[in-house]
Scaffold this motif. Structure first.
Motif, PDB file in Angstrom:
ATOM      1  N   SER A  49       0.824  -1.208   0.000  1.00 51.17           N
ATOM      2  CA  SER A  49       0.000   0.000   0.000  1.00 51.17           C
ATOM      3  C   SER A  49       0.860   1.261   0.000  1.00 51.17           C
ATOM      4  CB  SER A  49      -0.904   0.013   1.233  1.00 51.17           C
ATOM      5  OG  SER A  49      -0.131   0.196   2.412  1.00 51.17           O
ATOM      6  N   PRO A  50       0.290   2.395  -0.458  1.00 55.06           N
ATOM      7  CA  PRO A  50       1.011   3.670  -0.372  1.00 55.06           C
ATOM      8  C   PRO A  50       1.443   3.993   1.048  1.00 55.06           C
ATOM      9  CG  PRO A  50      -0.891   3.887  -1.812  1.00 55.06           C
ATOM     10  CD  PRO A  50      -1.002   2.536  -1.165  1.00 55.06           C
ATOM     11  N   GLU A  51       0.615   3.652   2.029  1.00 50.67           N
ATOM     12  CA  GLU A  51       0.974   3.903   3.431  1.00 50.67           C
ATOM     13  C   GLU A  51       2.205   3.099   3.824  1.00 50.67           C
ATOM     14  OE1 GLU A  51      -0.913   3.443   7.934  1.00 50.67           O
ATOM     15  OE2 GLU A  51      -2.063   2.817   6.175  1.00 50.67           O
ATOM     16  N   GLY A  52       2.231   1.830   3.419  1.00 45.92           N
ATOM     17  CA  GLY A  52       3.389   1.007   3.713  1.00 45.92           C
ATOM     18  C   GLY A  52       4.645   1.527   3.035  1.00 45.92           C
ATOM     19  N   GLU A  53       4.499   1.970   1.782  1.00 49.49           N
ATOM     20  CA  GLU A  53       5.646   2.510   1.058  1.00 49.49           C
ATOM     21  C   GLU A  53       6.163   3.788   1.709  1.00 49.49           C
ATOM     22  OE1 GLU A  53       6.870   3.914  -3.492  1.00 49.49           O
ATOM     23  OE2 GLU A  53       4.871   3.096  -3.079  1.00 49.49           O
ATOM     24  N   ARG A  54       5.250   4.658   2.145  1.00 49.06           N
ATOM     25  CA  ARG A  54       5.673   5.900   2.808  1.00 49.06           C
ATOM     26  C   ARG A  54       6.387   5.604   4.120  1.00 49.06           C
ATOM     27  NH1 ARG A  54       0.570   7.716   0.941  1.00 49.06           N
ATOM     28  NH2 ARG A  54      -0.389   7.200   2.946  1.00 49.06           N
ATOM     29  N   GLY A  55       5.854   4.647   4.880  1.00 44.65           N
ATOM     30  CA  GLY A  55       6.498   4.296   6.140  1.00 44.65           C
ATOM     31  C   GLY A  55       7.895   3.747   5.925  1.00 44.65           C
ATOM     32  N   LEU A  56       8.062   2.940   4.892  1.00 44.59           N
ATOM     33  CA  LEU A  56       9.371   2.365   4.595  1.00 44.59           C
ATOM     34  C   LEU A  56      10.348   3.454   4.153  1.00 44.59           C
ATOM     35  CD1 LEU A  56      11.253  -0.011   4.233  1.00 44.59           C
ATOM     36  CD2 LEU A  56      10.217  -0.415   1.984  1.00 44.59           C
ATOM     37  N   ARG A  57       9.890   4.348   3.309  1.00 40.64           N
ATOM     38  CA  ARG A  57      10.769   5.428   2.841  1.00 40.64           C
ATOM     39  C   ARG A  57      11.223   6.302   4.002  1.00 40.64           C
ATOM     40  NH1 ARG A  57       9.617   9.863  -2.002  1.00 40.64           N
ATOM     41  NH2 ARG A  57      11.250  11.329  -1.390  1.00 40.64           N
ATOM     42  N   LYS A  58      10.287   6.643   4.898  1.00 40.24           N
ATOM     43  CA  LYS A  58      10.658   7.491   6.035  1.00 40.24           C
ATOM     44  C   LYS A  58      11.680   6.791   6.926  1.00 40.24           C
ATOM     45  CE  LYS A  58       8.880  10.206   9.905  1.00 40.24           C
ATOM     46  NZ  LYS A  58      10.009   9.786  10.768  1.00 40.24           N
ATOM     47  N   PHE A  59      11.477   5.485   7.165  1.00 40.34           N
ATOM     48  CA  PHE A  59      12.427   4.771   8.005  1.00 40.34           C
ATOM     49  C   PHE A  59      13.810   4.772   7.368  1.00 40.34           C
ATOM     50  CE2 PHE A  59      14.896   1.252   9.502  1.00 40.34           C
ATOM     51  CZ  PHE A  59      14.671   1.245  10.864  1.00 40.34           C
ATOM     52  N   ILE A  60      13.883   4.508   6.067  1.00 41.73           N
ATOM     53  CA  ILE A  60      15.179   4.470   5.392  1.00 41.73           C
ATOM     54  C   ILE A  60      15.858   5.831   5.448  1.00 41.73           C
ATOM     55  CG2 ILE A  60      16.298   4.213   3.136  1.00 41.73           C
ATOM     56  CD1 ILE A  60      14.357   1.954   2.542  1.00 41.73           C
ATOM     57  N   GLU A  61      15.105   6.899   5.247  1.00 39.06           N
ATOM     58  CA  GLU A  61      15.689   8.241   5.333  1.00 39.06           C
ATOM     59  C   GLU A  61      16.236   8.500   6.735  1.00 39.06           C
ATOM     60  OE1 GLU A  61      12.898  10.473   1.957  1.00 39.06           O
ATOM     61  OE2 GLU A  61      12.335  10.535   4.080  1.00 39.06           O
ATOM     62  N   ASP A  62      15.458   8.115   7.758  1.00 43.26           N
ATOM     63  CA  ASP A  62      15.936   8.276   9.139  1.00 43.26           C
ATOM     64  C   ASP A  62      17.168   7.410   9.396  1.00 43.26           C
ATOM     65  OD1 ASP A  62      13.830   9.995   9.596  1.00 43.26           O
ATOM     66  OD2 ASP A  62      12.577   8.499  10.613  1.00 43.26           O
ATOM     67  N   ALA A  63      17.136   6.185   8.878  1.00 38.73           N
ATOM     68  CA  ALA A  63      18.246   5.255   9.095  1.00 38.73           C
ATOM     69  C   ALA A  63      19.529   5.767   8.461  1.00 38.73           C
ATOM     70  CB  ALA A  63      17.888   3.881   8.538  1.00 38.73           C
ATOM     71  N   LEU A  64      19.419   6.380   7.302  1.00 41.52           N
ATOM     72  CA  LEU A  64      20.610   6.910   6.642  1.00 41.52           C
ATOM     73  C   LEU A  64      21.226   8.057   7.441  1.00 41.52           C
ATOM     74  CD1 LEU A  64      19.502   6.860   2.896  1.00 41.52           C
ATOM     75  CD2 LEU A  64      21.130   5.338   4.036  1.00 41.52           C
ATOM     76  N   ARG A  65      20.373   8.894   8.019  1.00 34.93           N
ATOM     77  CA  ARG A  65      20.888   9.992   8.859  1.00 34.93           C
ATOM     78  C   ARG A  65      21.584   9.421  10.089  1.00 34.93           C
ATOM     79  NH1 ARG A  65      16.090  12.679   7.062  1.00 34.93           N
ATOM     80  NH2 ARG A  65      14.885  11.823   8.808  1.00 34.93           N
TER      81      ARG A  65
END
Length: 310
Positions: A49-65
């Motif tokens: 789902s779009p919600e799942g994709e958004r959650g994954l993207r946000k986590f990856i962005e946070d993880a990279l920082r």
């Protein structure tokens, strides 16, 4: 070198920062994770789902920082069954790569089993003889056996604790009829592969990894994680069988009150114990030893093995 391993699982997405050098054991330095439950975001014919994709993207962005702040030189990212089975998984990962620069490798089920086996072999060493390794994830059950660092056989079955809970149980606690039906299904699925695994020889050392097995061992009296990775932890068939009957009749809240069981994982534990009990029974195992290393460590070790000069 300091590396980051980004594990995109069916239940949890986890960044593990480790200090790793060829010929030395990877030492955990920092951990950051979130229960995104991506498998629950597979809708409309297994579309993420779009919600799942958004959650994954946000986590990856946070993880990279976080990885940058922790001095990580290299980030390895991999995904397992939830992304592997999403019909739009490749599209989602392409968008993530464009947005974050992270190239996520999707592991097949047998690859998961082989990499987990590698980690277990390195942990216990050659003196453990023929290993049988069991891993219950959110989406799949991995089974591997062998004498070397690469297993003779590596099998993946769609018997993850989260998957089975969603597809077979309708109430809390599950009705006895649903428990019986799932038990029959699980045993039939595992029974089909037992011969393929044991034809190479009976295991000298049976080992379990994964959160489900760790929770079951803790419930049965194994030492808590706070006592460290080097404490020996085992799970006997007798203890597991006793708890199998109790856990399927408990509510989520009652399971969450048990030692070592998180509220987020409690709903899946009934299905998880059915799989664990069936696996130990069908492979005729009297006990399992719990290994603190699993898939993430296997990914790290394989990467180190492939470094120049290895």
């Amino acid at each position: 070198m300091r590396v980051g391993v980004l594990d995109i699982g069916s239940n949890t997405v986890h960044l593990l920062v480790v200090d790793a050098h060829r010929g030395a054991q990877p030492l955990p330095a920092f951990s950051h994770k979130a229960e995104l439950r991506l498998a629950e975001h597979l809708h409309d014919g297994d579309t993420l789902s779009p919600e799942g994709e958004r959650g994954l993207r946000k986590f990856i962005e946070d993880a990279l920082r976080i990885a940058e702040d922790k001095g990580v030189e290299d980030v390895m990212a991999f995904a397992t069954s939830a992304v592997r089975e999403a019909v739009n998984g490749e599209k989602v990962l392409t968008a993530l790569r464009a947005a974050t620069g992270v190239d996520v490798r999707v592991l097949s089920g047998p690859e998961e089993a082989r990499l987990t086996f590698l980690a277990v072999r390195r942990w216990f060493g050659w003196s453990s003889g023929r290993l049988l390794v069991l891993d219950i994830g959110g989406g799949s059950l991995e089974i591997a056996s062998g004498m070397e660092e690469a297993p003779d056989v590596a099998v993946s079955l769609p018997l993850g604790a989260g998957r089975l809970t969603r597809r077979w149980f309708t109430a809390d606690p599950p009705p006895a009829k649903e428990v019986r039906a799932l038990r029959k299904h699980v045993r039939a699925e595992i029974g089909r592969v037992v011969g393929d695994v044991v034809r190479y020889g009976r295991a000298d050392h049976a080992v379990a990894t994964s959160k489900t097995f760790r929770q079951l061992a803790r419930i049965a009296g194994a030492a808590p994680s706070a006592e460290g990775a080097y404490v020996r932890r085992t799970l006997s068939k007798d203890d597991l069988s006793r708890w199998a009957e109790r856990l399927v009749s408990m509510t989520h809240a009652e399971r969450a009150a048990l030692p070592g069981v998180s509220a987020g994982r409690a709903p899946q534990l009934a299905a998880g114990v059915i799989v664990a009990d069936a696996t130990m029974d069908l492979f005729d195992l009297s006990s399992l030893e719990i290994c603190p290393w699993a898939l993430r460590e296997g990914v790290i070790l394989r990467r180190l093995d492939m470094m120049p000069g290895a």
